[in-house]
Design a protein around this motif. Sequence first.
Motif, short mmCIF file in Angstrom:
data_model
loop_
_atom_site.label_atom_id
_atom_site.label_comp_id
_atom_site.label_asym_id
_atom_site.label_seq_id
_atom_site.Cartn_x
_atom_site.Cartn_y
_atom_site.Cartn_z
N SER A 20 -0.38 5.71 -6.07
CA SER A 20 -0.16 5.27 -4.69
C SER A 20 -1.14 4.13 -4.44
O SER A 20 -2.30 4.37 -4.14
CB SER A 20 -0.40 6.43 -3.73
OG SER A 20 -0.25 6.01 -2.38
N THR A 65 -3.59 1.24 -3.46
CA THR A 65 -4.46 0.96 -2.32
C THR A 65 -5.02 -0.46 -2.46
O THR A 65 -5.04 -1.02 -3.56
CB THR A 65 -5.63 1.95 -2.23
OG1 THR A 65 -6.50 1.72 -3.35
CG2 THR A 65 -5.14 3.39 -2.26
N SER A 66 -5.51 -1.01 -1.36
CA SER A 66 -6.02 -2.37 -1.38
C SER A 66 -7.21 -2.52 -2.33
O SER A 66 -7.45 -3.59 -2.89
CB SER A 66 -6.42 -2.83 0.02
OG SER A 66 -7.41 -1.95 0.56
N THR A 69 0.84 -1.20 0.00
CA THR A 69 0.00 0.00 0.00
C THR A 69 0.87 1.25 0.00
O THR A 69 1.85 1.33 0.75
CB THR A 69 -0.92 0.00 1.23
OG1 THR A 69 -1.78 -1.14 1.17
CG2 THR A 69 -1.76 1.25 1.26
N GLY A 70 0.50 2.20 -0.85
CA GLY A 70 1.21 3.47 -0.89
C GLY A 70 2.33 3.54 -1.90
O GLY A 70 2.87 4.63 -2.15
#
Lengths: 114, 113
Positions: free
Chosen positions: A80, A82-83, A15-16
């Motif tokens: 970035s 994300t899930s 993540t990110g």
Amino acid sequence: DAGITQSPRHKVTETGTPVTLRCHQTENHRYMYWYRQDPGHGLRLIHYSYGVKDTDKGEVSDGYSVSRSKTEDFLLTLESATSSQTSVYFCAISEGTGGHYGYTFGSGTRLTVV
Amino acid sequence: QQQVKQSPQSLIVQKGGISIINCAYENTAFDYFPWYQQFPGKGPALLIAIRPDVSEKKEGRFTISFNKSAKQFSLHIMDSQPGDSATYFCAAAKSGANSKLTFGKGITLSVRP
């Protein structure tokens, strides 16, 4: 699939982090598309391109950007990750106006965001 | 608003039977209606397509039936085989520059031996 290659085929990322998926075609087709496929949602258009440096947003473009500097390459970037972006991503190409020439899809990239 | 709706959501058919998948669309400007077939781990592939100037198109065991007044089209798979087990997507598009396909959500067909 002949004429269209996606890379990587599988990717796990955190993540990110930024992630770039590549679609490469050898058919010299003008139109290229990025879709994501999720259970219950089918195929949803993220971005598409109708020529070099000509791109536009699809129905689920938030969090994604694309670039097409050459006819043969169409890059999809998750700025970035994300899930919620865990999905299978498909690239497609089309010889002419998208709807009347049929699409040829790549084999997909399975992306997992942990 | 979902412009292309498929039914049923899943389908189980015995080998040798007829598989029927339906699709309804909203936009009367659509004039190209393809079906795509997807096997596990693969991308969708164009199976058969129809334009509204004909009511039916047949390719081997696969037939598209088109009903313009009802805004519906369907895929019929005759003599269904286990190898036909896949996900099927209907789609639609209209004429015009930069037109794009609008896909249904897909249905999973299982053909039992």
